[in-house]
Write a protein that holds these residues in place. Structure first.
Motif, PDB file in Angstrom:
ATOM      1  N   LYS A 148      -3.293 178.057   7.318  1.00  0.00           N
ATOM      2  CA  LYS A 148      -4.137 176.969   7.223  1.00  0.00           C
ATOM      3  C   LYS A 148      -4.063 175.822   8.494  1.00  0.00           C
ATOM      4  O   LYS A 148      -4.789 175.397   8.819  1.00  0.00           O
ATOM      5  CB  LYS A 148      -3.579 176.117   6.087  1.00  0.00           C
ATOM      6  N   SER A 207     -11.822 176.460  13.690  1.00  0.00           N
ATOM      7  CA  SER A 207     -13.266 176.431  13.401  1.00  0.00           C
ATOM      8  C   SER A 207     -13.772 175.184  14.441  1.00  0.00           C
ATOM      9  O   SER A 207     -14.955 175.486  14.805  1.00  0.00           O
ATOM     10  CB  SER A 207     -12.998 175.430  12.293  1.00  0.00           C
ATOM     11  N   GLU A 236      -7.496 185.786   5.561  1.00  0.00           N
ATOM     12  CA  GLU A 236      -6.120 185.795   5.557  1.00  0.00           C
ATOM     13  C   GLU A 236      -5.509 184.694   4.661  1.00  0.00           C
ATOM     14  O   GLU A 236      -4.633 184.930   4.098  1.00  0.00           O
ATOM     15  CB  GLU A 236      -5.485 185.849   7.007  1.00  0.00           C
ATOM     16  N   ILE A 237      -6.228 183.533   4.829  1.00  0.00           N
ATOM     17  CA  ILE A 237      -5.717 182.308   3.850  1.00  0.00           C
ATOM     18  C   ILE A 237      -5.973 182.683   2.515  1.00  0.00           C
ATOM     19  O   ILE A 237      -5.074 182.514   1.761  1.00  0.00           O
ATOM     20  CB  ILE A 237      -6.546 181.258   4.363  1.00  0.00           C
ATOM     21  N   ARG A 238      -7.043 183.281   2.221  1.00  0.00           N
ATOM     22  CA  ARG A 238      -7.164 183.756   0.548  1.00  0.00           C
ATOM     23  C   ARG A 238      -6.380 184.946   0.188  1.00  0.00           C
ATOM     24  O   ARG A 238      -5.682 184.675  -0.683  1.00  0.00           O
ATOM     25  CB  ARG A 238      -8.782 184.325   0.734  1.00  0.00           C
ATOM     26  N   LEU A 275     -12.554 183.512  13.294  1.00  0.00           N
ATOM     27  CA  LEU A 275     -12.586 182.410  12.019  1.00  0.00           C
ATOM     28  C   LEU A 275     -12.733 182.836  10.635  1.00  0.00           C
ATOM     29  O   LEU A 275     -12.120 182.643   9.714  1.00  0.00           O
ATOM     30  CB  LEU A 275     -13.788 181.249  12.549  1.00  0.00           C
ATOM     31  N   ALA A 276     -13.712 183.919  10.553  1.00  0.00           N
ATOM     32  CA  ALA A 276     -13.648 184.442   9.346  1.00  0.00           C
ATOM     33  C   ALA A 276     -12.703 185.191   8.745  1.00  0.00           C
ATOM     34  O   ALA A 276     -12.060 185.399   7.963  1.00  0.00           O
ATOM     35  CB  ALA A 276     -14.920 185.426   9.350  1.00  0.00           C
ATOM     36  N   LEU A 334      -6.497 176.830  11.148  1.00  0.00           N
ATOM     37  CA  LEU A 334      -7.819 177.076  10.456  1.00  0.00           C
ATOM     38  C   LEU A 334      -8.556 176.204  11.405  1.00  0.00           C
ATOM     39  O   LEU A 334      -9.888 176.165  12.082  1.00  0.00           O
ATOM     40  CB  LEU A 334      -8.003 176.816   9.133  1.00  0.00           C
ATOM     41  N   HIS A 335      -8.314 174.731  11.508  1.00  0.00           N
ATOM     42  CA  HIS A 335      -9.017 173.632  12.013  1.00  0.00           C
ATOM     43  C   HIS A 335      -9.173 173.649  13.453  1.00  0.00           C
ATOM     44  O   HIS A 335     -10.380 173.719  13.816  1.00  0.00           O
ATOM     45  CB  HIS A 335      -8.470 172.290  11.932  1.00  0.00           C
ATOM     46  N   LEU A 363      -9.471 184.602   9.954  1.00  0.00           N
ATOM     47  CA  LEU A 363      -8.479 183.741   9.452  1.00  0.00           C
ATOM     48  C   LEU A 363      -8.628 183.076   8.176  1.00  0.00           C
ATOM     49  O   LEU A 363      -7.577 183.060   7.252  1.00  0.00           O
ATOM     50  CB  LEU A 363      -8.669 182.387  10.554  1.00  0.00           C
ATOM     51  N   LYS A 364      -9.781 182.982   7.479  1.00  0.00           N
ATOM     52  CA  LYS A 364     -10.169 182.545   6.216  1.00  0.00           C
ATOM     53  C   LYS A 364      -9.677 183.446   5.245  1.00  0.00           C
ATOM     54  O   LYS A 364      -9.085 183.273   4.182  1.00  0.00           O
ATOM     55  CB  LYS A 364     -11.467 181.974   6.070  1.00  0.00           C
TER      56      LYS A 364
END
Length: 301
Positions: free
Chosen positions: A114, A121, A154-156, A148-149, A117-118, A151-152
């Motif tokens: 996370k 983005s 991986e966060i999920r 970016l996709a 993420l910023h 990374l998101k």
């Protein structure tokens, strides 16, 4: 003796014999007996045994282990949930610690993702603007968007790992709680069968404690087939000791069974095999009787 005297004696003897015969016939004829309905106020009678609704509670261990402590003795009153005994819980505590560490590790990995993420983005947005102005290639913009996709995603995945690790913590805590043997209901301990150091097994289902629960006292009576259709739920009855001594206790019929079976309350094997009884359950208004005590039930007309 003269002829007249002889005739008189013969007539007297014949009269005596006739009177004696009539008297004998009169004594041989029984007097009419009183009918059962007029002689007793009871509709039926039955043998019974005192019990508690739902029966005595057997407490067994939910996990294998060695008994570390015992908290109660015979006769102790307790509430539902009170601890009766403890198993050695050292391994279970280690399991909880490992599971909680797994949660912390999974959450830390999510936090790292996370944190990226910023910036990712922002960078993807700048590259997309540059590509639109011709200052960057479309390929670089696509790569930034793809990164970016990923990374998101991986966060999920990390958040799913946190949830899974949290479930492992719940399971480990449940296993730790199972090391505490607790009372399943309020009542009184009537038998303690376990001691410190005993090894208990779920597979063997050994009884550790026997609990008399705080439930209504009942009588399980054996109703003979001749009286089954006469006794109905709601009828009143009297219960006394099987010796027919002591003060009667009032009871009320709760239910009458549907299945015939042999008697369980007689020690005579011939009588047990020949009897065809139905279980009749009665609730006692108040009970001076002990669980398992044999009684006599008299059903009122």
């Amino acid at each position: 003796m003269t002829r007249d005297h002889a005739c008189s004696a013969a007539r007297w003897a014949a009269t005596f014999l006739l009177a004696s015969a009539l008297a004998a016939c009169s004594k041989a004829t029984p007097e009419p007996a009183l009918s059962g309905a007029a002689a007793t106020p009871w509709l039926a009678m039955a043998r019974g045994q005192v019990d508690v609704e739902g029966g005595l509670v057997r407490v067994v261990a939910a996990r294998d282990g060695r008994v570390a402590s015992v908290a109660v003795e015979d006769g102790d009153a307790l509430k539902a949930g009170d601890v009766l005994a403890m198993l050695d819980d050292r391994q279970a505590r280690i399991g909880v610690g490992i599971a909680e560490a797994s949660v912390a590790q999974a959450q830390a990995q999510v936090d790292v993702l996370k944190a990226r993420l910023h910036p990712a983005s922002v960078q993807a947005g700048r590259i997309a603007e540059a590509a639109g102005a011709g200052a960057a290639t479309g390929q670089s913009s696509d790569d930034a968007s793809a990164a970016l996709a990923v990374l998101k995603a991986e966060i999920r995945a990390g958040e799913a790992n946190v949830k899974l690790a949290s479930e492992h913590v719940s399971a480990a805590k449940a296993d730790l709680d199972a090391q505490s043997i607790r009372a399943p209901a309020a009542g009184r301990i009537v038998r303690r069968s376990v001691h410190v150091g005993d090894v208990v097994s779920v597979q063997l289902a050994s009884e550790l404690f026997q609990l008399l629960p705080e439930r209504p006292r009942i009588v399980r009576a054996e109703l003979n087939e001749a009286y089954v259709d006469l006794v109905k739920p709601g009828m009143q009855a009297e219960v006394v000791r099987d010796s027919d001594q002591g003060t009667p206790v009032m009871a009320r019929v709760l239910r009458v069974g549907e299945v015939f079976g042999p008697s369980r309350l007689t020690d005579d094997p011939v009588e047990r095999a020949g009897a065809h009884d139905v279980e009749c359950v009665l609730q006692l208004d108040n009970s001076p009787f002990r669980i398992g005590q044999r009684v006599l039930v008299r059903f009122k007309r």
